[in-house]
Design an enzyme around this catalytic site. Structure first.
Site, PDB file in Angstrom:
ATOM      1  N   GLY A 159       8.704  -2.160   9.568  1.00  0.00           N
ATOM      2  CA  GLY A 159       7.892  -1.317   8.685  1.00  0.00           C
ATOM      3  C   GLY A 159       6.424  -1.641   8.784  1.00  0.00           C
TER       4      GLY A 159
ATOM      5  N   LYS B  94       6.599 -14.267   6.560  1.00  0.00           N
ATOM      6  CA  LYS B  94       5.461 -14.348   7.476  1.00  0.00           C
ATOM      7  C   LYS B  94       5.113 -15.820   7.648  1.00  0.00           C
ATOM      8  CE  LYS B  94       4.513  -9.965   8.034  1.00  0.00           C
ATOM      9  NZ  LYS B  94       4.434  -9.310   9.350  1.00  0.00           N
TER      10      LYS B  94
ATOM     11  N   LYS C 124       9.212  -0.087  15.881  1.00  0.00           N
ATOM     12  CA  LYS C 124       8.390   0.540  14.849  1.00  0.00           C
ATOM     13  C   LYS C 124       7.962   1.901  15.352  1.00  0.00           C
ATOM     14  CE  LYS C 124       6.481  -3.438  12.544  1.00  0.00           C
ATOM     15  NZ  LYS C 124       5.330  -4.292  12.312  1.00  0.00           N
TER      16      LYS C 124
ATOM     17  N   ASP D 212       8.264 -14.205  10.962  1.00  0.00           N
ATOM     18  CA  ASP D 212       7.412 -13.344  11.773  1.00  0.00           C
ATOM     19  C   ASP D 212       6.028 -13.971  11.862  1.00  0.00           C
ATOM     20  OD1 ASP D 212       6.060 -11.323  13.058  1.00  0.00           O
ATOM     21  OD2 ASP D 212       6.352  -9.805  11.490  1.00  0.00           O
TER      22      ASP D 212
ATOM     23  N   SER E   5      10.278  -8.075   3.614  1.00  0.00           N
ATOM     24  CA  SER E   5       9.316  -8.900   4.316  1.00  0.00           C
ATOM     25  C   SER E   5       8.365  -9.490   3.285  1.00  0.00           C
ATOM     26  CB  SER E   5       8.570  -7.999   5.305  1.00  0.00           C
ATOM     27  OG  SER E   5       7.478  -8.657   5.861  1.00  0.00           O
TER      28      SER E   5
ATOM     29  N   ASP F  14       7.706  -7.621  18.625  1.00  0.00           N
ATOM     30  CA  ASP F  14       7.167  -6.521  17.830  1.00  0.00           C
ATOM     31  C   ASP F  14       5.912  -6.020  18.560  1.00  0.00           C
ATOM     32  OD1 ASP F  14       5.882  -4.940  15.920  1.00  0.00           O
ATOM     33  OD2 ASP F  14       6.010  -6.361  14.280  1.00  0.00           O
TER      34      ASP F  14
ATOM     35  N   GLU G  66      10.123 -13.824  15.132  1.00  0.00           N
ATOM     36  CA  GLU G  66       9.480 -12.593  15.588  1.00  0.00           C
ATOM     37  C   GLU G  66       8.055 -12.849  16.072  1.00  0.00           C
ATOM     38  OE1 GLU G  66       9.862  -9.543  12.627  1.00  0.00           O
ATOM     39  OE2 GLU G  66       8.344  -8.260  13.537  1.00  0.00           O
TER      40      GLU G  66
ATOM     41  N   LYS H  78      12.602 -11.733   5.401  1.00  0.00           N
ATOM     42  CA  LYS H  78      11.736 -12.203   6.485  1.00  0.00           C
ATOM     43  C   LYS H  78      10.487 -12.809   5.882  1.00  0.00           C
ATOM     44  CE  LYS H  78       8.523  -9.236   9.053  1.00  0.00           C
ATOM     45  NZ  LYS H  78       8.415  -8.221  10.109  1.00  0.00           N
TER      46      LYS H  78
END
Ligand code: OSB
Ligand code: MG
Length: 372
Positions: A293, A164, A265, A189, A136, A241, A216, A162
């Site tokens: 995570g 952000k 998670k 995400d 990530s 999430d 996400e 991934k």
């Protein structure tokens, strides 16, 4: 089993690379480690991986510390239980505070598996010998810096990256990364940073043409209906999430079509017991899951690896090697990824990694002890 001694240690580790999300930037992390000891002196460790500020969820290191020491330690100390799945009922009257609960729940799983001489992965119902890890990447100062970060992770062998995203940092960085890595399994995400305003929806719909594995958490955690409306017009699966804290949230999300993928998670859902239940429910509904995570130290990361060995975890999990985040880990051996594969420690009972207690104690900024 009966736990007669519980220690909480708030431990600080510096990050090797600053990490930025839609809300903030960090250079070190502090997590609360939970050490439980039973009447025979057997030990289990769990990690409370709460961020320091209330931006991912309402919890903070401070709330975890106070709820943990004032309610969870007393609820667990001296209580008799047979199986770790029975443990969450001991604090059943405490609402919310899932991150705090997760550290205690995971410590009990590690203790129980260790005492029975079985690996944590086996105790949870896992099957896989290795799990596939993805990385990530935070928001970087420039698009070039981001492409460089992606290149570094691809070179290290990670098969999924991934990114952000946030309003204003979405189509442009994704276009650049996709152009540089046409075949990479890529997802984004948003950590709930978008609304249904026209310009936000335009950006989210524009992301549909990059062949992303998923988008996400585009919208605010409680806004399942916005997610449902967007999923109806996107080919790209939406992954939830922050929205999914309890099994009930997942049932609602499935009923309204708010997602096609689930990020499980351990921290967000209150522990391994709840995470396994969410896995089972998603699997019944044909929803692929992966393990998200929270920049865990080795203890939480080892629990994530064990969980990711369950059969429904068919997408790469956020279980990259600890060395991506921390120069020195709290466990031995440290968690390492080899070309994006992390070995599940099937031959070692319990957590599967030793805890470097000397280092942990040296890094502790505060401690709390409860005894029976
Ligand atoms: O949304 O997945 C998230 C870290 C802190 C808060 C929220 C998130 C994250 C991550 C961490 O993406 C990824 C990792 O631990 O590898
Ligand atoms: Mg997320």
């Amino acid at each position: 089993m009966r736990i007669d001694r519980i220690e909480l240690l708030q431990v600080r580790l510096p990050l090797v690379h600053e990490f930025e999300t839609s809300s903030h930037r960090k250079s070190y992390l502090e997590h609360v480690l939970v050490r439980v000891e039973d009447a025979d002196g057997a030990v289990g460790w769990g990690e409370i991986a709460s961020p320091s500020g209330p931006f991912y969820t309402a919890e903070t290191v401070e709330t975890c510390w106070s709820i943990g020491s004032a309610y969870l330690v007393p609820a667990l100390l001296g209580a008799e239980w047979e199986h770790p799945a029975d443990v969450p009922a001991l604090w059943g009257k405490v609402r919310g505070n899932e991150f705090a609960k997760a550290g205690f729940d995971a410590a009990c799983w590690a203790l129980w598996a260790g005492a029975r001489g079985v690996p944590l992965a086996g105790a949870l119902g896992g099957e896989r010998r290795t799990v596939v890890a993805g990385v990530s990447l935070g928001i970087e100062p420039t698009v070039d810096a981001l492409v460089e970060q992606v290149a570094r992770q691809v070179e290290a062998g990670y098969p999924r990256v991934k990114l952000k995203i946030a309003p204003g940092w979405d189509v442009e960085p994704v276009t650049a990364v996709r152009a540089a890595f046409p075949d990479l399994a890529l997802h984004v995400d948003a950590n709930g940073a978008y609304t249904e305003d026209d310009d936000h929806l335009t950006a989210l719909r524009a992301l549909d043409r990059f062949g992303l594995t998923m988008i996400e958490q585009p919208f605010a955690p409680r806004d399942l209906m916005a997610s449902s409306r967007l999923q109806a017009v996107l080919d790209t699966p939406i992954c939830l999430d922050e929205s999914i804290v309890e099994g009930h949230d997942l049932q609602t999300a499935l009923a309204v079509g708010a997602c096609r993928v689930l990020n499980i998670k351990v921290s967000r859902m209150g522990g391994l017991t709840a995470a396994v239940a969410a896995h089972d429910l998603a699997r019944e509904h044909g929803i692929p899951v992966w393990c998200g995570g929270m920049h865990e130290f080795g203890i939480g990361r080892a629990a994530n690896v064990a969980l990711s060995s369950l059969p429904g975890f068919v997408l790469p999990s956020d279980v990259s090697g600890s060395d991506k985040y921390y120069a020195r880990d709290v466990v031995t051996p440290p968690i390492r990824a080899d070309h994006g594969n992390v070995a599940v420690p099937w031959d070692t009972p319990g957590l599967g990694h030793g805890v470097d207690e000397e280092f942990v104690r040296a890094q502790a900024v505060r401690t709390h002890e409860g005894t029976r």
